[in-house]
Scaffold this motif. Structure first.
Motif, mmCIF file in Angstrom:
data_model
loop_
_atom_site.group_PDB
_atom_site.id
_atom_site.type_symbol
_atom_site.label_atom_id
_atom_site.label_comp_id
_atom_site.label_asym_id
_atom_site.label_seq_id
_atom_site.Cartn_x
_atom_site.Cartn_y
_atom_site.Cartn_z
ATOM 1 N N THR A 148 -3.401 0.227 -15.468
ATOM 2 C CA THR A 148 -2.648 0.823 -13.971
ATOM 3 C C THR A 148 -2.223 -0.296 -13.364
ATOM 4 O OG1 THR A 148 -4.866 2.191 -14.252
ATOM 5 C CG2 THR A 148 -3.947 1.680 -12.124
ATOM 6 N N VAL A 149 -1.144 0.302 -12.959
ATOM 7 C CA VAL A 149 -0.345 -0.537 -11.785
ATOM 8 C C VAL A 149 -0.934 -0.369 -10.435
ATOM 9 C CG1 VAL A 149 1.752 -1.241 -10.818
ATOM 10 C CG2 VAL A 149 1.605 -0.624 -13.428
ATOM 11 N N PHE A 150 -1.268 -1.329 -9.525
ATOM 12 C CA PHE A 150 -1.751 -1.017 -8.403
ATOM 13 C C PHE A 150 -0.516 -1.494 -7.416
ATOM 14 C CE2 PHE A 150 -4.200 -2.322 -4.534
ATOM 15 C CZ PHE A 150 -4.677 -1.200 -4.395
ATOM 16 N N ALA A 151 -0.311 -1.015 -6.217
ATOM 17 C CA ALA A 151 0.554 -1.442 -5.317
ATOM 18 C C ALA A 151 0.060 -1.408 -3.748
ATOM 19 C CB ALA A 151 1.767 -0.638 -5.438
ATOM 20 N N ALA A 152 0.388 -2.480 -2.958
ATOM 21 C CA ALA A 152 -0.110 -2.558 -1.694
ATOM 22 C C ALA A 152 1.200 -3.035 -0.887
ATOM 23 C CB ALA A 152 -1.358 -3.463 -1.521
ATOM 24 N N TRP A 153 1.216 -2.606 0.268
ATOM 25 C CA TRP A 153 2.279 -2.879 1.364
ATOM 26 C C TRP A 153 1.994 -2.634 2.667
ATOM 27 C CZ3 TRP A 153 2.082 1.707 -1.737
ATOM 28 C CH2 TRP A 153 2.180 2.821 -1.029
ATOM 29 N N LEU A 154 2.876 -3.127 3.498
ATOM 30 C CA LEU A 154 2.761 -3.152 5.063
ATOM 31 C C LEU A 154 3.417 -1.881 5.534
ATOM 32 C CD1 LEU A 154 2.504 -6.813 6.020
ATOM 33 C CD2 LEU A 154 0.576 -5.253 5.263
ATOM 34 N N ASP A 155 3.058 -0.863 6.474
ATOM 35 C CA ASP A 155 3.515 0.360 6.506
ATOM 36 C C ASP A 155 3.267 0.725 8.055
ATOM 37 O OD1 ASP A 155 3.630 3.190 6.854
ATOM 38 O OD2 ASP A 155 3.785 3.313 4.431
#
Length: 403
Positions: free
Chosen positions: A160-167
């Motif tokens: 599983t690829v987990f992505a996080a970012w600022l939005d």
């Protein structure tokens, strides 16, 4: 975000110069370098595949490219361009393309572009299913049209690829309601098909600092951990950690340290996080708070609920910056940059007792020209310093071989 402030930070930090020889680590760049080749790169991010192949993704000439090396970065394959045309890539100090490589050789990439002159961004992603020979068409990681930046990718044990970012999407309803909105939201999404598609984006925590890189790792299978600069009461921008219950369920946030950095601006200087095989969280960060100033390190042995007292890192008279920490089974390595007025050095310390004590700092690399941030990468047996410099090109240096 204030343009003059961002440019000032860029100028002071000397972050935008880096280069490389024509696919070889011993060659440097030309004076004017606008091609997408590695020798023109400003940012380069490494990742090892399961078979020991080193993969490198970089941004240069408005494009993102990928190549691989089978000899520890001495030579590289011909580059494959991920982007079909030049883009307005996010050139901020904490921005860089991200890469993870799964056990089957699938490659997931993500990076951000600027949509406009107000630094509103868009995170794009793609995947290669043929060992880096080609990449799928670029797609936005979320359908929302507000700004997304400072993406981070991590690979779980099951692929599983987990992505996080600022939005920034939550600023719109807040403005419509006549409410003040500070910072950005920490958003996330996961991919069960190796980065080919992502689930719908969800909010993990709102009102974070909007312009610092994230640190991302896994505490255990299915349990991502994110470290980020949060906006606490009174406009204090100190660091926080969140451990997810699973890839779909955010956890509580816990403060790393009370530095009391009250600032209504963008530090552009994010933290680093690694989780040791025994579960210890190791973190490093920069602050300019009232309580403490400079680089610091701390660890947590209770999944981020509490942290050790901050330990100062580096020489304050040499502007220590850009820390990166990486834990292995036998040791934890930390690197950072210092500048003595003439040259930039990469300093290193090693802990062999899970962060309780550290070796004295020593210089492991240097340059008299501009350079990228120092990074650490491991193939599971050996840790390496990964560093792009304008004068000497790309360097991949085994840690224990350093004098």
């Amino acid at each position: 975000m204030v343009r003059s402030g961002l440019l000032g930070i860029l100028a002071l930090a000397c972050l935008q110069g880096a280069a490389h020889g024509q696919m070889h680590g011993q060659h440097a760049s030309e004076a004017a370098c606008e091609e997408p080749m590695l020798r023109c790169a400003t940012k380069a991010t490494p990742a090892f595949g399961h078979d020991g192949t080193l993969w490198l993704v970089w941004m240069a000439g408005g494009q993102v490219s990928v190549a691989n090396s089978h000899d520890a970065g001495h030579t590289f394959s011909a580059p494959v361009q991920v982007t079909a045309r030049g883009l307005n890539l996010d050139w901020g100090p904490d921005a860089r393309p991200k890469i993870v490589v799964d056990r089957q050789g699938g490659i997931a990439l993500a990076f951000a572009t600027f949509r406009d002159e107000a630094f509103n961004g868009q995170v794009l992603y793609t995947r290669s299913a043929d060992g880096g020979k080609s990449f799928a068409e670029l797609r936005p990681i979320t359908a929302n049209n507000e700004s997304q930046r400072f993406e981070a990718l991590a690979l779980d044990q099951d692929g599983t690829v987990f992505a996080a970012w600022l939005d920034k999407r939550n600023r719109v309803p807040a403005k419509q309601a006549g409410q003040k909105y500070d910072g950005a939201g920490l958003f996330f999404a996961s991919s069960r098909d190796g980065g080919a598609t992502y689930a719908e984006a969800r909010l993990a925590h709102d009102n974070t600092c909007e312009c610092c890189r994230l640190g991302l790792a896994f505490a255990a299978a299915g349990r991502p951990v994110v470290i980020f600069r949060n906006i606490f009461e009174g406009g204090v921008r100190d660091h926080a950690v969140m451990t997810f219950t699973d890839v779909s369920t955010p956890g509580e946030i816990h403060r790393v340290s009370n530095d009391d950095w009250q600032i209504n601006a963008c530090p552009h200087h994010g933290p680093s996080l690694t989780v040791a095989p025994n579960g210890t969280y190791h973190v490093a960060w920069y602050t300019n708070g009232k309580a403490r100033k400079g680089l610091f390190y701390a660890h947590s042995r209770d999944e981020g609920r509490t942290f050790s007292a901050p330990m100062a890192v580096g020489r304050p008279d040499r502007n220590p910056a850009r820390p990166f920490v990486l834990a292995g089974a036998a040791e934890t390595v930390m690197v950072w940059k210092e500048f003595d007025g003439e040259k930039t050095t990469v300093q290193m310390m090693i802990s062999r007792d899970d962060g309780a004590t550290w070796s004295p700092p020593k210089t492991i690399s240097s340059t008299t020209d501009t350079s990228d941030h120092p990074l650490l990468v491991s193939n599971g047996r050996q840790s390496y310093l990964s560093w792009m410099t304008k004068a000497d090109g790309y360097r991949l240096m085994p840690i224990e071989d350093q004098p």
